[in-house]
Write an enzyme that holds these catalytic residues in place. Structure first.
Site, short mmCIF file in Angstrom:
data_model
loop_
_atom_site.label_atom_id
_atom_site.label_comp_id
_atom_site.label_asym_id
_atom_site.label_seq_id
_atom_site.Cartn_x
_atom_site.Cartn_y
_atom_site.Cartn_z
CG ASP A 9 2.99 -2.86 11.67
OD1 ASP A 9 2.21 -3.16 10.74
OD2 ASP A 9 4.23 -2.75 11.51
CG LEU A 10 2.39 -9.27 10.82
CD1 LEU A 10 2.22 -10.17 12.04
CD2 LEU A 10 1.68 -9.87 9.61
CG ASP A 11 4.85 -7.36 7.52
OD1 ASP A 11 5.03 -8.56 7.76
OD2 ASP A 11 4.04 -6.94 6.69
CB THR A 17 7.74 -10.30 7.29
OG1 THR A 17 7.13 -9.25 8.02
CG2 THR A 17 7.20 -11.63 7.73
CE LYS A 45 12.21 -1.88 7.87
NZ LYS A 45 13.17 -1.60 8.93
CB SER A 114 -0.94 -5.67 9.28
OG SER A 114 -0.10 -5.98 8.19
CB ALA A 115 0.02 -2.12 5.11
CE LYS A 145 -0.47 0.32 9.32
NZ LYS A 145 0.46 -0.68 9.84
CD GLU A 169 2.92 0.84 12.34
OE1 GLU A 169 4.08 0.70 11.91
OE2 GLU A 169 1.92 0.48 11.70
CG ASP A 170 8.10 -1.68 11.61
OD1 ASP A 170 6.86 -1.65 11.39
OD2 ASP A 170 8.91 -2.08 10.78
C1 BG6 Z 1 3.50 -3.94 5.39
C2 BG6 Z 1 4.97 -4.03 5.10
O1 BG6 Z 1 3.22 -4.45 6.67
O2 BG6 Z 1 2.74 -4.69 4.43
C3 BG6 Z 1 5.23 -3.57 3.67
O3 BG6 Z 1 5.70 -3.23 6.02
C4 BG6 Z 1 4.39 -4.39 2.70
O4 BG6 Z 1 6.61 -3.71 3.37
C5 BG6 Z 1 2.92 -4.26 3.08
O5 BG6 Z 1 4.58 -3.93 1.38
C6 BG6 Z 1 1.98 -5.09 2.17
O6 BG6 Z 1 2.25 -6.44 2.36
P1 BG6 Z 1 1.68 -7.62 1.48
O7 BG6 Z 1 1.98 -8.85 2.29
O8 BG6 Z 1 0.22 -7.41 1.29
O9 BG6 Z 1 2.40 -7.58 0.17
MG MG Z 2 5.61 -2.62 10.03
#
Ligand code: BG6
Ligand code: MG
Length: 218
Positions: A9-11, A17, A45, A114-115, A145, A169-170
């Site tokens: 996962d990224l964030d 972030t 998250k 990542s989302a 997810k 994952e977090d």
């Molecule tokens: C996830 C974050 O990785 O991405 C969420 O944990 C965030 O908080 C989601 O809303 C979507 O991100 P973005 O950058 O497309 O607005």
């Molecule tokens: Mg995350």
């Protein structure tokens, strides 16, 4: 354990972030006349941008027209991107490069799951993009997810069977997505919150090379 593909996962896993997402959502909440706390930010998250705005408006007790909803989505993202713009590799979370370097040296393929629709831009900013053999992000998925879609696409792009993949994952929804994909799940963060994970670590400084070797050994 015969793990052949690593998915991150990224964030909250590679970079912190969440603090920038928080500031951008808080700015919007304040503009709309209400407060948004760090505790409430926990709910965001791993959750898509659209779903985050729905939750935010619920918190503020605001009913939006479609036109307002779309405008606020754009506004939040413009604000978020201004924070991202200033990121550099100093924002990579501790010992993430140690793990990525080990995998690269072992020729183990790496995917992002990542989302976020901003994932590629962030990896570029922190100069980690070259490590990744596959990128699956908010632009490539139709189901959020805890649906396993994001990780299953990642495994497919790596050419590795889901049972031979591990996910870092977090977010609770992310751990559930990994479990739903029948992958090994590793929680990064609070063990109490991520109790459904197969393994738990506070951060990558707790993950040593021997553990990684164990994961990839036959
Ligand atoms: C996830 C974050 O990785 O991405 C969420 O944990 C965030 O908080 C989601 O809303 C979507 O991100 P973005 O950058 O497309 O607005
Ligand atoms: Mg995350």
């Amino acid at each position: 354990m015969n793990i052949r593909g690593f998915i991150f996962d990224l964030d909250g896993v590679i970079v912190d972030t969440a603090k920038y997402h928080y500031l951008a959502w808080k700015n919007l909440a304040n503009e709309l006349g209400f407060e948004f706390t760090h505790e409430q930010n926990e709910l965001f998250k791993g959750v898509s941008r659209k779903r985050c705005l729905e939750i935010l408006l619920d918190i503020g007790g605001i009913t939006a027209t479609q036109e307002q909803f779309d405008r606020w989505m754009v506004e939040k993202n413009i604000d978020y991107l201004a924070y991202i713009e200033k990121m550099d590799k100093s924002e990579i979370l501790p010992d993430v490069p140690k793990v990525l370097d080990f995998l690269r040296d072992e020729n183990i393929p790496i995917a992002l799951g990542s989302a976020s629709k901003n994932a590629k831009a962030i990896l570029e900013k922190v100069e980690l993009l070259p490590y990744f053999d596959a990128l699956v992000d908010g632009n490539n998925v139709t189901k959020a997810k805890p649906d396993p879609e994001v990780f299953l696409i990642g495994a497919k792009q790596l050419g590795v069977a889901p049972e031979h993949c591990v996910v870092f994952e977090d977010a609770v929804a992310g751990i559930q997505a990994a479990n739903n994909a029948h992958m090994l799940s590793i929680g990064i963060g609070d063990k109490k919150i991520l109790s459904e994970a197969d393994y738990n670590f506070s951060d990558f400084t707790e993950i040593n090379i021997d553990f990684l070797k164990q994961l990839i050994s036959e």
